[in-house]
Design an enzyme around this catalytic site. Sequence first.
Site, mmCIF file in Angstrom:
data_model
loop_
_atom_site.group_PDB
_atom_site.id
_atom_site.type_symbol
_atom_site.label_atom_id
_atom_site.label_comp_id
_atom_site.label_asym_id
_atom_site.label_seq_id
_atom_site.Cartn_x
_atom_site.Cartn_y
_atom_site.Cartn_z
ATOM 1 N N GLU A 196 0.824 -1.199 0.000
ATOM 2 C CA GLU A 196 0.000 0.000 0.000
ATOM 3 C C GLU A 196 0.858 1.250 0.000
ATOM 4 O O GLU A 196 1.891 1.301 0.644
ATOM 5 C CB GLU A 196 -0.828 0.020 1.279
ATOM 6 C CG GLU A 196 -1.654 -1.202 1.412
ATOM 7 C CD GLU A 196 -2.398 -1.226 2.722
ATOM 8 O OE1 GLU A 196 -3.181 -2.152 2.908
ATOM 9 O OE2 GLU A 196 -2.205 -0.312 3.534
ATOM 10 N N CYS A 207 2.980 8.278 1.655
ATOM 11 C CA CYS A 207 3.365 7.277 2.648
ATOM 12 C C CYS A 207 3.684 5.987 1.892
ATOM 13 O O CYS A 207 2.864 5.499 1.129
ATOM 14 C CB CYS A 207 2.204 7.089 3.615
ATOM 15 S SG CYS A 207 2.461 5.773 4.801
ATOM 16 N N CYS A 237 4.611 -7.758 7.358
ATOM 17 C CA CYS A 237 5.462 -7.262 8.436
ATOM 18 C C CYS A 237 5.613 -8.353 9.489
ATOM 19 O O CYS A 237 4.665 -9.080 9.774
ATOM 20 C CB CYS A 237 4.844 -6.011 9.058
ATOM 21 S SG CYS A 237 5.898 -5.255 10.319
ATOM 22 N N CYS A 246 2.895 -6.201 15.942
ATOM 23 C CA CYS A 246 2.243 -5.210 16.822
ATOM 24 C C CYS A 246 0.740 -5.491 16.812
ATOM 25 O O CYS A 246 0.126 -5.629 15.749
ATOM 26 C CB CYS A 246 2.540 -3.791 16.352
ATOM 27 S SG CYS A 246 4.310 -3.432 16.326
ATOM 28 N N CYS A 260 -1.975 -3.339 14.767
ATOM 29 C CA CYS A 260 -1.641 -2.955 13.386
ATOM 30 C C CYS A 260 -2.063 -4.033 12.395
ATOM 31 O O CYS A 260 -1.792 -5.219 12.597
ATOM 32 C CB CYS A 260 -0.142 -2.698 13.283
ATOM 33 S SG CYS A 260 0.388 -2.240 11.625
ATOM 34 N N GLY A 310 5.372 -2.593 6.858
ATOM 35 C CA GLY A 310 6.734 -3.093 7.055
ATOM 36 C C GLY A 310 7.562 -2.281 8.027
ATOM 37 O O GLY A 310 7.177 -1.185 8.442
ATOM 38 N N SER A 351 8.073 4.785 16.954
ATOM 39 C CA SER A 351 6.756 4.346 17.413
ATOM 40 C C SER A 351 6.873 3.865 18.852
ATOM 41 O O SER A 351 7.104 2.693 19.107
ATOM 42 C CB SER A 351 6.253 3.213 16.512
ATOM 43 O OG SER A 351 6.003 3.721 15.225
ATOM 44 N N ASN A 392 -6.971 3.501 14.998
ATOM 45 C CA ASN A 392 -7.864 3.289 13.869
ATOM 46 C C ASN A 392 -8.286 1.816 13.906
ATOM 47 O O ASN A 392 -7.433 0.945 13.760
ATOM 48 C CB ASN A 392 -7.041 3.578 12.609
ATOM 49 C CG ASN A 392 -7.898 3.990 11.460
ATOM 50 O OD1 ASN A 392 -9.005 3.495 11.297
ATOM 51 N ND2 ASN A 392 -7.374 4.873 10.642
ATOM 52 N N CYS A 396 -2.602 1.615 8.278
ATOM 53 C CA CYS A 396 -1.617 0.609 7.845
ATOM 54 C C CYS A 396 -2.186 -0.766 7.562
ATOM 55 O O CYS A 396 -2.794 -1.381 8.413
ATOM 56 C CB CYS A 396 -0.586 0.428 8.940
ATOM 57 S SG CYS A 396 0.239 1.919 9.315
#
Length: 352
Positions: free
Chosen positions: A90, A106, A113, A117, A120, A163, A218, A294, A341
């Site tokens: 993306e 972005c 990934c 997390c 995510c 990633g 992060s 989100n 993400c």
Amino acid sequence: MPAFTDYNIDSLAEFLAATGHRPEHARGLLGTFYGQSGRIDLDAQSIPKSLRAILRDRVAERRSCVLLRNPSRDGTVKLLVGMQSGGAVESVLMPTVARPERAAGCVSSQIGCAMGCDFCASTKNGFERNLEAGEIVEQVLHLGREAAESERRLATIVFMGMGEPMLNLSNVTEAIRRISDRRIPSISRRCITVSTVGIVPGIDTLADSGLNVHLAVSLHAPDDATRAKIIPMNRRWDVASIVEATHRYQRITSRVPVIEYTMLDGLNDSEDQAHLLAKILGGMRAHINLIPYNAIGPGLSGTTYQAPPMERMERFLQILRDARFSCHFRITRGDDVNAACGQLRLSVLGST
Ligand code: SAH
């Protein structure tokens, strides 16, 4: 077949020389290619016919394509970019608020990934592979064309897509060198940010690379107990070691780091945690970005998260501002097009 994005000026010059042509053409060719956001009409170039034929045969204009284009009501456009060698990532274009002529892009650094997390979406299908430098550059060019459609210039790039950039650092730094090469139309390194979950050796390598791009970290929690619940990598590099590495990055590059903090209801949003965050950052000059969570459905652990109520997020922000930090909410954009993400890819490919 390699594409123009697989070369920098030096390697293209070598290729041209190896075919018996003047290496000096490399700069002109890549200048045109980047100036037109990844397009080049070989017939319009003042190069020998023999070189035109070789380039046509051996260097592709592109090695990826936009599989899906999802425009949002707020002007954000999310692209699903399919790579010729397999896989899709993306890339998101965000119009810059208050700068009608500019946009930010972005980009992703890996397909999938491995970080796990819990909040995510990028990690839900696991890790597939690192992107090559050229594949990262292609995303920038797709976004550049997208920006031009809305009469904007792609002025900023953040590595905040899918990633972990620090685990693919040689390709990420090579992509940054290609898109920021001042000899051709490029993006200033002052306008490029690499975001990391907190891979300490990667932060140090990037600091020493001489690129002097911006760093975003992060953090998401000021204490190890909370952070380890949502970020498995915290077991490898804890909060203290990440904050120290961020200090070192700032000393070496003189760049003010960004601390990213995704706000999760009842987990990392208390007043005590805001005070603790201010304390552990100490005298660091940092921009703190508070990102309202989100929603992505249940995380890998099965936990379902929520964004905190607005008043609690505002209180958190105020405590950090009172402690003299520059602190803002990251405006959540593109909600209606799965712009967080990994969300678009997940909604297309499905969760396995
Ligand atoms: N791996 C890198 C870059 C990709 S994530 C990193 O960890 O920094 C980019 C940012 O978006 C990170 O700060 C990440 O924590 C945040 N993020 C991921 N999923 C999110 C979600 N569902 N809601 C809000 N922020 C999210």
